[in-house]
Design a protein around this motif. Structure first.
Motif, mmCIF file in Angstrom:
data_model
loop_
_atom_site.group_PDB
_atom_site.id
_atom_site.type_symbol
_atom_site.label_atom_id
_atom_site.label_comp_id
_atom_site.label_asym_id
_atom_site.label_seq_id
_atom_site.Cartn_x
_atom_site.Cartn_y
_atom_site.Cartn_z
ATOM 1 N N LEU A 1 -65.979 18.101 40.311
ATOM 2 C CA LEU A 1 -65.796 16.733 40.751
ATOM 3 C C LEU A 1 -66.125 16.617 42.236
ATOM 4 O O LEU A 1 -65.844 17.533 43.013
ATOM 5 C CB LEU A 1 -64.362 16.274 40.509
ATOM 6 N N SER A 2 -66.679 15.485 42.596
ATOM 7 C CA SER A 2 -66.951 15.184 43.994
ATOM 8 C C SER A 2 -66.303 13.859 44.358
ATOM 9 O O SER A 2 -66.142 12.983 43.508
ATOM 10 C CB SER A 2 -68.457 15.085 44.250
ATOM 11 N N CYS A 3 -65.945 13.725 45.606
ATOM 12 C CA CYS A 3 -65.379 12.475 46.103
ATOM 13 C C CYS A 3 -66.017 12.194 47.461
ATOM 14 O O CYS A 3 -65.769 12.920 48.427
ATOM 15 C CB CYS A 3 -63.877 12.580 46.238
ATOM 16 N N ALA A 4 -66.828 11.159 47.508
ATOM 17 C CA ALA A 4 -67.500 10.772 48.739
ATOM 18 C C ALA A 4 -66.695 9.675 49.427
ATOM 19 O O ALA A 4 -66.310 8.691 48.797
ATOM 20 C CB ALA A 4 -68.908 10.296 48.440
ATOM 21 N N ALA A 5 -66.474 9.843 50.706
ATOM 22 C CA ALA A 5 -65.697 8.877 51.480
ATOM 23 C C ALA A 5 -66.591 8.153 52.467
ATOM 24 O O ALA A 5 -67.522 8.722 53.022
ATOM 25 C CB ALA A 5 -64.570 9.578 52.225
ATOM 26 N N SER A 6 -66.299 6.891 52.676
ATOM 27 C CA SER A 6 -66.992 6.115 53.691
ATOM 28 C C SER A 6 -65.969 5.276 54.436
ATOM 29 O O SER A 6 -64.876 5.017 53.939
ATOM 30 C CB SER A 6 -68.048 5.213 53.066
ATOM 31 N N GLY A 7 -66.326 4.854 55.624
ATOM 32 C CA GLY A 7 -65.399 4.047 56.399
ATOM 33 C C GLY A 7 -64.917 4.798 57.622
ATOM 34 O O GLY A 7 -65.719 5.293 58.393
ATOM 35 N N ARG A 8 -63.643 4.936 57.757
ATOM 36 C CA ARG A 8 -63.078 5.553 58.941
ATOM 37 C C ARG A 8 -63.284 7.066 58.937
ATOM 38 O O ARG A 8 -63.724 7.631 57.960
ATOM 39 C CB ARG A 8 -61.597 5.192 59.041
ATOM 40 N N THR A 9 -62.913 7.676 60.032
ATOM 41 C CA THR A 9 -63.198 9.088 60.221
ATOM 42 C C THR A 9 -62.575 9.926 59.111
ATOM 43 O O THR A 9 -61.369 10.052 59.008
ATOM 44 C CB THR A 9 -62.658 9.565 61.578
ATOM 45 N N PHE A 10 -63.417 10.512 58.304
ATOM 46 C CA PHE A 10 -62.997 11.288 57.148
ATOM 47 C C PHE A 10 -62.209 12.517 57.547
ATOM 48 O O PHE A 10 -61.209 12.872 56.944
ATOM 49 C CB PHE A 10 -64.247 11.662 56.360
ATOM 50 N N SER A 11 -62.652 13.167 58.603
ATOM 51 C CA SER A 11 -62.062 14.453 58.948
ATOM 52 C C SER A 11 -60.656 14.331 59.498
ATOM 53 O O SER A 11 -59.978 15.343 59.675
ATOM 54 C CB SER A 11 -62.950 15.184 59.957
ATOM 55 N N SER A 12 -60.181 13.129 59.753
ATOM 56 C CA SER A 12 -58.827 12.950 60.284
ATOM 57 C C SER A 12 -57.774 12.955 59.184
ATOM 58 O O SER A 12 -56.582 12.930 59.486
ATOM 59 C CB SER A 12 -58.742 11.622 61.044
ATOM 60 N N TYR A 13 -58.187 12.955 57.949
ATOM 61 C CA TYR A 13 -57.270 12.822 56.829
ATOM 62 C C TYR A 13 -57.165 14.124 56.032
ATOM 63 O O TYR A 13 -58.143 14.841 55.873
ATOM 64 C CB TYR A 13 -57.751 11.736 55.863
ATOM 65 N N SER A 14 -55.956 14.368 55.514
ATOM 66 C CA SER A 14 -55.855 15.361 54.458
ATOM 67 C C SER A 14 -56.252 14.667 53.159
ATOM 68 O O SER A 14 -56.260 13.436 53.072
ATOM 69 C CB SER A 14 -54.433 15.912 54.361
ATOM 70 N N MET A 15 -56.604 15.458 52.178
ATOM 71 C CA MET A 15 -57.096 14.880 50.940
ATOM 72 C C MET A 15 -56.450 15.553 49.747
ATOM 73 O O MET A 15 -55.999 16.699 49.827
ATOM 74 C CB MET A 15 -58.605 15.018 50.854
ATOM 75 N N GLY A 16 -56.445 14.833 48.651
ATOM 76 C CA GLY A 16 -55.860 15.391 47.451
ATOM 77 C C GLY A 16 -56.548 14.891 46.206
ATOM 78 O O GLY A 16 -57.244 13.877 46.227
ATOM 79 N N TRP A 17 -56.372 15.659 45.161
ATOM 80 C CA TRP A 17 -56.793 15.242 43.823
ATOM 81 C C TRP A 17 -55.539 15.068 42.972
ATOM 82 O O TRP A 17 -54.642 15.916 42.986
ATOM 83 C CB TRP A 17 -57.706 16.276 43.181
ATOM 84 N N PHE A 18 -55.504 13.976 42.239
ATOM 85 C CA PHE A 18 -54.428 13.679 41.306
ATOM 86 C C PHE A 18 -55.053 13.394 39.949
ATOM 87 O O PHE A 18 -56.258 13.145 39.859
ATOM 88 C CB PHE A 18 -53.616 12.457 41.770
ATOM 89 N N ARG A 19 -54.244 13.406 38.920
ATOM 90 C CA ARG A 19 -54.760 13.057 37.594
ATOM 91 C C ARG A 19 -53.690 12.297 36.813
ATOM 92 O O ARG A 19 -52.497 12.439 37.069
ATOM 93 C CB ARG A 19 -55.206 14.299 36.833
ATOM 94 N N GLN A 20 -54.180 11.508 35.879
ATOM 95 C CA GLN A 20 -53.282 10.735 35.041
ATOM 96 C C GLN A 20 -53.794 10.760 33.619
ATOM 97 O O GLN A 20 -54.884 10.255 33.337
ATOM 98 C CB GLN A 20 -53.166 9.298 35.543
ATOM 99 N N ALA A 21 -53.011 11.339 32.744
ATOM 100 C CA ALA A 21 -53.328 11.379 31.323
ATOM 101 C C ALA A 21 -52.734 10.143 30.651
ATOM 102 O O ALA A 21 -51.783 9.535 31.167
ATOM 103 C CB ALA A 21 -52.765 12.651 30.696
ATOM 104 N N PRO A 22 -53.259 9.766 29.500
ATOM 105 C CA PRO A 22 -52.741 8.581 28.803
ATOM 106 C C PRO A 22 -51.242 8.698 28.546
ATOM 107 O O PRO A 22 -50.760 9.711 28.040
ATOM 108 C CB PRO A 22 -53.534 8.579 27.502
ATOM 109 N N GLY A 23 -50.513 7.649 28.920
ATOM 110 C CA GLY A 23 -49.082 7.613 28.683
ATOM 111 C C GLY A 23 -48.251 8.448 29.633
ATOM 112 O O GLY A 23 -47.032 8.546 29.461
#
Length: 123
Positions: free
Chosen positions: A20-42
């Motif tokens: 998976l890839s996640c491309a960010a645009s807008g404010r300074t990307f490197s200033s943020y920590s990042m995470g991946w979350f998931r949601q299964a049905p129900g």
């Protein structure tokens, strides 16, 4: 404001891999920590993996430890989630998210969210 766009989801057989890839645009990307979350049905949205702003520390849910790897490329404003040895229980919509905090593994701790990408793992 930050915009996030996930890609790389799809249908894969158990034991297979996806990146998976996640491309960010807008404010300074490197200033943020990042995470991946998931949601299964129900089910509620759950933490999968996180990475600090520098990429120096990574975190994983126990359910994915040893199978998933998170990384980031601040020059490309992109975070990745390499998923190996996929299982049917990994089936979910996967979201990337940004946090102003040095690290967060909670939904409430994230400030920006992508719209998600569906990962389906078949037997």
């Amino acid at each position: 404001q930050v915009q996030l766009a996930e890609s790389g989801g799809g249908l894969v057989q158990a034991g297979g891999s996806l990146r998976l890839s996640c491309a960010a645009s807008g404010r300074t990307f490197s200033s943020y920590s990042m995470g991946w979350f998931r949601q299964a049905p129900g089910k509620e949205r759950e933490f999968v993996s996180g990475i600090t702003w520098s990429g120096g520390r990574t975190y994983y849910a126990d359910s994915v430890k040893g199978r998933f790897t998170i990384s980031r490329d601040n020059a490309k404003n992109t975070v990745y989630l390499q998923m190996n040895s996929l299982k049917p229980e990994d089936t979910a919509v996967y979201y990337c998210a940004l946090s102003r905090l040095p690290y967060s593994d909670s939904v409430a701790g994230m400030d920006y969210w992508g719209i998600g990408t569906l990962v389906t793992v078949s037997l």
